[in-house]
Design an enzyme around this catalytic site. Sequence first.
Site, PDB file in Angstrom:
ATOM      1  N   ILE B 462       0.818  -1.203   0.000  1.00  0.00           N
ATOM      2  CA  ILE B 462       0.000   0.000   0.000  1.00  0.00           C
ATOM      3  C   ILE B 462       0.854   1.256   0.000  1.00  0.00           C
ATOM      4  CG2 ILE B 462      -0.181   0.143   2.490  1.00  0.00           C
ATOM      5  CD1 ILE B 462      -3.071   0.879   2.165  1.00  0.00           C
ATOM      6  N   ASN B 629      14.222  -2.315   6.547  1.00  0.00           N
ATOM      7  CA  ASN B 629      14.785  -1.261   5.701  1.00  0.00           C
ATOM      8  C   ASN B 629      14.609   0.063   6.442  1.00  0.00           C
ATOM      9  OD1 ASN B 629      14.932   0.946   3.827  1.00  0.00           O
ATOM     10  ND2 ASN B 629      14.660  -0.473   2.124  1.00  0.00           N
ATOM     11  N   GLN B 636       7.422   5.260   7.155  1.00  0.00           N
ATOM     12  CA  GLN B 636       6.179   4.844   7.811  1.00  0.00           C
ATOM     13  C   GLN B 636       5.941   5.644   9.076  1.00  0.00           C
ATOM     14  OE1 GLN B 636       3.619   2.492   6.987  1.00  0.00           O
ATOM     15  NE2 GLN B 636       4.658   3.319   5.212  1.00  0.00           N
ATOM     16  N   GLU B 702       1.446   1.712  11.910  1.00  0.00           N
ATOM     17  CA  GLU B 702       0.456   2.490  12.658  1.00  0.00           C
ATOM     18  C   GLU B 702       1.008   3.150  13.914  1.00  0.00           C
ATOM     19  OE1 GLU B 702      -1.943  -1.096  12.488  1.00  0.00           O
ATOM     20  OE2 GLU B 702      -3.653   0.113  11.881  1.00  0.00           O
TER      21      GLU B 702
END
Lengths: 178, 735
Positions: B462, B629, B636, B702
């Site tokens: 995504i 990574n 993120q 998240e």
Amino acid sequence: MTFTPEVPPAAPDSHPGVAGTTTAFTVNGTPRSVAADTRVTLLDALRDLLALTGTKKGCDQGACGACTVHVDGRRVLACLTLLAQCEGREVTTIEGLSRDGRPHPMQEAFVRHDGFQCGYCTPGQIMSAVALLREDRARTDKDIREFMSGNLCRCAAYPNIVAAIRDVAQRGGVDADL
Amino acid sequence: MSTARELPVVGPALDRVDGPAKTAGQARYPSDFDAPGQAHGALVQSTIAAGRITGIDTSAAEAAPGVLAVFTHLNVPPLPRGPMTGLGVSPPAPLRDDRILHHGQHVALVVAETREQATAAARLVRVGYASVEPVLDLDDPRATTVDDPWGLDSERGDVEAGLAASAVRVEATYTTPDNTNNPLGLFSTLAAWDGDRLTVHDATQWPSMVRETLAHVFGVPETSVRVLSPYLGGGFGAGLRAWPHVILAVHAARELRRPVKLVLTRPQMFTSVGHRPKGVQHVRLGASADGRLLAIEHRGRSLLAAEDDDYEPFAAGSAVAYACPNVLTRDQQVRANVPAPVSMRAPAHAQGGFALESAMDELAQALELDPLELRLRNVADVHPALGLPWTSNALRECYAVGAERFGWSRRPARPRSQRDGHWLVGQAMAGVSYPWYQAPSLARATVTADGHAVVGGSGMDIGTGTYTVLTQLSARLLGLPPERVRLELGDSDLPKAPQAGGSGLTGALGSAVHDACTKLLDAFLDLVRDDPASPLRGSAPEDVLAADGGIRRRDDADRSETYDAILARHGRRELSADGSSTPARPAELGMAPAGAFGAHFVEVKVDEDLGLVRVSRLTTVIDGGRILNEKTARSQIIGGAIGGIGMALFEDTITDPVSGRIANATFGDYLVPVHADIPAMDVTFVGEPDRASPLGTKGVGEVGLVGVAAAIANAVHHATGIRVRSLPITLDALL
């Protein structure tokens, strides 16, 4: 940044039951003539009629910047521009940025700095960023942030996008050869 | 054998393998696909929030140029509701009957030769309604409620006794509004039937679930359905369900016997693909004079659609966030005439973390104790509910490293004590304990005769970097350079993998890839077991490692052979192996599987006269277990944290309290963070590989978001002395 080309005269119908027009313009250096419904935007023409799907639709309301392309060298929202307004204009899309098969320095910098995640806003961010350098609005991080604020990134790669633009600016701007 | 255990704790910052395609405009998203002969759909949506359709006049639309069909509840047969999924029920079937349950409900689909014709004709559909007063509010006495919707309500000890024994108590109510996921990519579905075979390009985070759903709804075998989502323009949870518009597009394509493409508009994205639901939370905390928590009570209530479900246990996270002997959590949902909510990045924890970490700041203030010190005195060194050691937990290190990097020791204790010109300046922090989640996964790894590997599963990337990190992982495990590994993702024909969601895909699919690569090496060793021409003959898995495009003995680097040589000698074009992974079980581990931990340190500046809030610094330290990574993981965390800034300061889906219409369903009116809102950000990873899986990852999609809104609210308090308990924090609260 407002762009208001003249609207050319209507051309013969190309779709049953609705007014059509034929628009002659240049896309990524190639002359094109496109017959279409007069309601067709530059964005839909690029994507649906010319198969240039690199330019993205994020809102179709001029609020997200995903559809940013260059018209006569200036950044323009393709969703708010009718195809018919582009008669005689030169349009550059993300597909037209590479030089001699090599990616544009801005494209390489976005990869190096991870200036994207899902990648959907990326063509618009890059087209805006390239124009930003031309506009000489990338002198400071604050300027970059301010003048890139029309390009939303919902994954929020913003710090990395700023780093990519700063990198290209410091290496010589639009003429950088990385 | 090469194993994940030999990987570094923080993996190399390889550029994304899909970067060149994405930056060249060559990555193809669902709406970038067309099918020969396709027709275009446009939706008509309800303009009331509750009631019935009394009549639909489609004659003008049907007579409009290019229109092929208008689908309404009057001509669409009852379609079965989709099946139960790994994340709960499927949405109700579209166009079931004449009932209207929310504003923006689909009431018709117009299909025409072109997009413009469909859009124009959709405006010609006339719908008559009999409206009733909708239920829109959490406190509407007519609303039905669902108690303990997920069985996660918890209680340990005696909260009332704990509060009674506490030297200091705080009690407060926190509210959070509806937020809309708003991925930048408009959701779209291109459905094409070929007899009973169905191919769908869909904006989904979960291709295998959409395949199962479409097979169920349309009565065809799963093997006849292929769902593709190799790239997706974001989702943040919106792509975790097979929404009604997907079913409608597939139905129309079957009826018209030609492909149908349906792209939602931005306003339709607010009502058709979920949102983070509004809610109210009530928190009571009690502590001893030295700052030991003696009681946590957390009660949450959130809005839910009239006939749908959503996973949103606001309070549940508070049961395991801190070491505390007396805890009570209660969740309740309130059914209303609103569009279906859905998980939005860090569901429940986004809201729950705001309430709990705000309350902790209030407790620190009441105790006259440093907020960081309060957290440190209550770290749960074992899982508070299970009493088991964590499979990994570097929360203390997150606090220590974050405090050092941020310069926490220079922070004055007293609120409203720093100033920079007309800006009031404040610093604050919040902690995060994100829950562990993993679903079962399959994967396949193949090495072909030219010495390349193809590795894949039906999960999709995504934007988290799944293509990239699994390329790195596979390359390492198979001893190949990354450029000789190709990942195949986002295709339901591939081995079944779970959703890109719940911070769980890297762990699930990555562990399955690990297993597949391990088994593939075993398969190569089997091939040469009795091969007199192979220098590896008779080798056991533990005798070898993968390197230099093949396998070599650990005890003798000269005894090695490349994959292509082995395949050539054995006349094989390729060799494949299937792998799988299953979630860890605490009882078997003797440990509690840990999710990611983190700490956020924030500085804000508040304009004293105008109430403007600017985030000027943000330091985040994350224990995400093994990081495959560093570059993509950092992205993120940045993205999550900025999502938290949006939640704290901007995002607010406003529903008209009378009509139930969303009043700001555009990107011009629904504010999200832009470049100018975001300062330089400092992200650091700490910790060790997690012990729940061989891969050692914990998922970082998240955790970066959770607690940021609280840290900002706490910093606003530190800057101004004003405590804001309702999001977003807008200037009117600070004047």
